[in-house]
Design an enzyme around this catalytic site. Sequence first.
Site, short mmCIF file in Angstrom:
data_model
loop_
_atom_site.label_atom_id
_atom_site.label_comp_id
_atom_site.label_asym_id
_atom_site.label_seq_id
_atom_site.Cartn_x
_atom_site.Cartn_y
_atom_site.Cartn_z
N HIS A 239 13.53 -0.46 34.28
CA HIS A 239 14.87 -0.19 34.84
C HIS A 239 15.48 -1.54 35.21
O HIS A 239 15.54 -1.91 36.38
CB HIS A 239 14.69 0.70 36.07
CG HIS A 239 15.97 1.27 36.61
ND1 HIS A 239 16.07 1.76 37.90
CD2 HIS A 239 17.18 1.48 36.05
CE1 HIS A 239 17.30 2.22 38.10
NE2 HIS A 239 17.99 2.06 37.01
N ARG A 378 31.19 7.81 38.39
CA ARG A 378 30.72 6.90 37.34
C ARG A 378 31.77 6.72 36.25
O ARG A 378 32.62 7.58 36.05
CB ARG A 378 29.46 7.47 36.68
CG ARG A 378 28.27 7.63 37.63
CD ARG A 378 27.21 6.60 37.41
NE ARG A 378 26.22 6.58 38.48
CZ ARG A 378 25.26 5.67 38.56
NH1 ARG A 378 25.15 4.72 37.67
NH2 ARG A 378 24.39 5.69 39.56
#
Length: 608
Positions: A239, A378
């Site tokens: 990540h 988002r």
Amino acid sequence: MKTFQELKPWVEEMAVLCQPDHIHWCDGSDEENEGFLKILVKEKKAIQLNEEKRPGSYAFFSDPSDVARVENRTFIASKKQSDAGPTNNWRDPDELKETMTKLFHGSMKGRTMYVMPFMMGPKGSPLSKIGIQLTDSLYVVVNMRIMTRFGEDILKLLETKNEFIPCLHSVGYPLEKGQVDLEWPSTAIENKYIAHFPEERLIWSYGSGYGGNALLGKKCLALRIATAIAKDEMWMAEHMLILKLTNPEGRVKFMLGAFPSACGKTNLSMLIPTIPGWKVETVGDDIAWIWMKDNGRLYAINPEAGFFGVAKGTSYQSNYNAMKAIEKNTIFTNVAITDDLDVWWEGIDGETPEHLMDWKKQDWTKASTTPAAHPNSRFTVSTSQCPVLADEWDSPEGVEISAIIVGGRRPSTIPLVHESLGWKHGVFMGSMMGSEITAASISDQIGKVRRDPFAMLPFIGYHIGDYLNHWLDMGRKSNYPYLPKIFYVNWFRKDNEGKFLWPGFGENSRVLKWIFERCDESIQAELTPIGYIPAKDTIDLRGLSISSSQMDEILKIDVEAWIKEAHSIREYYHTIGYKLPKQLVVELEKLEQRLKYFDANEQQNVDF
Ligand code: GTP
Ligand code: SPV
Ligand code: MN
């Protein structure tokens, strides 16, 4: 994993199970996409934004119960529970399939099943993986098209590659004849299942249409399933952002950055340095696949083709390049809408408008007491729209990595930057990472610090102890001097009044510069119990008004706090259990020993 020959039979079998009215094989063309967006607008699932202000852009609003990843409904179904480990929700694969088969049964009635061929990773890369996602959500289709290499071309590649990861997704809201659809169909939280079968390399997701729960190429494939593959094949799925840093002489280094969700990866990956002559360019903002070439050096690719970035807080001031990227052809989710059909969120530039439509599609004024945009709102946008996309971003072999940066939101204890004593100590630093929980997942613990090793806690497809051991194995496999140096940063240390001590954002370039120069060993550092910290005046502060006492505070090693920290790491290590690599316990013990020989007042090692 399935073969090309198995594709059609699998799609047919899933169609028999889910009973869609139609099956549509996505070709990925512009015409197809425009048609999908028209349908979405017509069905009131999307709003087309002002063509002059935000061309080619659309806004979606999710159900208030479906706004982020659902970690407690995310499952790792390995045959043995000990292969999932203490940090994952484990289910027996046969039992979970039985439960979910019942749910999928007839779940696409009244809808179309879209077949989406996609690839994670650049064409021609040894690491790239093909996935086929089936979904009954057009929102998912238009997002996946941006986030991945997508469509007909990938189907052609599959003929030769002959290997794909099957991904089944349904929002779990079948329509009986005449039943009116919801604007955002999904199921109640207890019926959501984000399921991974790492041994079979299979993903089944049911009941959510949002982000990482539904865009299965991202966290499900490129992290949870990929971590399982990577362990077997000796590479890493992380990540992490990937950035390219160029110094004033034109020399380049690539760096990785692991920060938990909503802790600054997108921001760091495209920052504009405040120090003259330095340049940051973006390779990736969320996920890195890392492999070791025969020369013992690490190379990283970005498996994605888009950014699914946090909108809230993004402005021309804080992240100019992201704002430029989302000026057109962007999908927004759970942002607020202005009266002239543009987007708005808390922290965006300019005056707060008198009136907005909030993310719940309600009227909003300055007197409102709720946020206009959801904290996990988002944007979805193609990497190609990033003004500082690095030329190498699509390179099949990836970019050679010089430094790995880890970090998180820590209001105290962790200094602005410190460097590990070597690979093992760096893995220790990653293993003990902690961060305040953010709105990127649904939780009643937001703001509480939790341990999140390498920002991977929610994304490891197997046992966390094996994962940490895999990091150590990668170190053993390499020629040690060629491994990247590991650094721990903290932009989020606070003063007594709760204010951030460090200005962050573009000013983080000052820390990147220090890291760059440490990689060259062209700059001094001070050895302390926790690692190397910048020697006095080695962080370039030209043009920044920050007092030297404030700098001391940001870099301070609070011995008391570190003793507590070590104690808490030990407790955390107990929860990992017998698979925790012993080397990490040794690192912890060495840290505790070193702390005994540090003079907190003088901020230096005791001189005998
Ligand atoms: P995911 O997409 O969830 O994985 O998040 P991310 O790690 O990419 O986080 P992102 O860059 O989107 O940052 C999330 C929020 O963190 C932003 O809205 C900012 O408010 C804040 N942030 C980012 N960088 C900094 C920084 O240097 N200092 C401070 N104080 N806040 C920051
Ligand atoms: C994260 O939560 O780390 C994200 C957003 O990048 S999501 O795709 O929803 O996982
Ligand atoms: Mn992320």
